[in-house]
Design a protein around this motif. Sequence first.
Motif, short mmCIF file in Angstrom:
data_model
loop_
_atom_site.label_atom_id
_atom_site.label_comp_id
_atom_site.label_asym_id
_atom_site.label_seq_id
_atom_site.Cartn_x
_atom_site.Cartn_y
_atom_site.Cartn_z
N UNK A 84 0.80 -1.28 -0.09
CA UNK A 84 -0.07 -0.12 -0.03
C UNK A 84 1.00 1.25 -0.13
N UNK A 85 1.99 1.03 0.77
CA UNK A 85 2.96 2.29 0.60
C UNK A 85 3.85 2.29 -0.24
N UNK A 86 3.91 1.49 -1.21
CA UNK A 86 4.98 1.35 -2.30
C UNK A 86 6.28 1.05 -1.88
N UNK A 87 6.39 0.31 -0.78
CA UNK A 87 7.82 0.09 -0.07
C UNK A 87 8.18 -1.42 -0.52
N UNK A 88 9.24 -1.39 -1.33
CA UNK A 88 9.72 -2.82 -1.87
C UNK A 88 10.38 -3.80 -0.72
N UNK A 89 11.10 -3.03 0.06
CA UNK A 89 11.86 -3.75 0.97
C UNK A 89 11.96 -2.91 2.49
N UNK A 90 12.00 -3.61 3.35
CA UNK A 90 11.93 -2.96 4.84
C UNK A 90 12.63 -3.95 5.81
N UNK A 91 13.12 -3.21 6.85
CA UNK A 91 13.49 -3.93 8.19
C UNK A 91 12.25 -4.18 8.71
N UNK A 92 12.03 -5.78 9.11
CA UNK A 92 10.93 -6.10 10.00
C UNK A 92 11.50 -6.11 11.33
N UNK A 111 12.83 -11.61 -0.31
CA UNK A 111 13.33 -10.36 -0.92
C UNK A 111 12.42 -9.20 -0.47
N UNK A 112 11.83 -9.24 0.32
CA UNK A 112 11.04 -8.04 1.10
C UNK A 112 11.45 -7.79 2.20
N UNK A 113 12.46 -8.53 2.78
CA UNK A 113 12.95 -8.08 4.20
C UNK A 113 14.49 -7.76 3.97
N UNK A 114 14.78 -6.49 4.45
CA UNK A 114 16.22 -6.02 4.56
C UNK A 114 16.81 -6.90 5.73
N UNK A 115 15.97 -6.98 6.94
CA UNK A 115 16.62 -7.84 8.04
C UNK A 115 15.17 -8.20 8.58
#
Length: 288
Positions: A84-92, A111-115
């Motif tokens: 929804x926020x157009x974020x491809x990857x994030x720290x979880x 592929x969606x998790x930086x960490x």
Amino acid sequence: MPHAIAKDNVRLYFEEAGSGTPIIFLHEFAADHTNWEPQMRYFSRGHRCIAYSARGYTPSDVPPTSDVYTYKHFYTDALAVLDHLNIARAHFIGLSMGSYSSLQVGLNAPERALSMTLAAVGSGSNLENLDAFRKQCQANAVQYETTGSIEVAKATREAPSRIPFLLKDPRGHADFYAALARHSAQGSANTMRSFQGGRPSIYTLTDAIRKVPTPALILCGDEDDNCVEPSLFLKQHLAAAGLSFFPKSGHVLNLEEPALFNEMVERFIALVEAGRWPVRDARSMKPG
């Protein structure tokens, strides 16, 4: 109010603050998005931070039937918020239930998790007691439906892993359980019945866990007895995992020890972003 839409059209309430590399916070069963406020305020100084309430936790939608509260719904909901926020990857960053969902992202959508920060992870995974744990979850769901959230909160706040929080910070402990008492009884019952009582034990996922390359920080209170062994297990099998125990601490690490939690996670994320959190070097392992 801002809402993301899950695959099955459930609306998920979220809040965001700051700018920079994204961080998404996933709460535990007894919490909601508000319990990440100490982290939202701290990390939003240098990151784009998102906290959301899971399905069943207002102001997100509370679907009436338990079949849409499985662990698959929960981890894909986190991805729906990012989409929804157009974020491809994030720290979880997850706690307990949120840690399990973060781990599932690592397993199914790495592929969606930086960490992944996995705090207070793995309660209920013990295979010897798994049937008893699942039966207790069903009983807890019935308790929510018959007595309501206020009465369940009175019992939950005296659980062994919650006592360290009470001893350290009685005011914070009281605020936490006042909020728990306001949760939707239906949402809590459905979450207890399907997510808590239906998710696979992490011990049945060993082969898949060994293949996860995502940098991971495992955090556990040394008095959170049900999470000690699962934390050690994940350290052993996640290829790029670090582990730290918080002394004299229970389950609610981000609120029990917010300064220590923030410091350790900040250092972890900085090392990940600098490319300095590698897969464990084979030379550091015992042969055989």
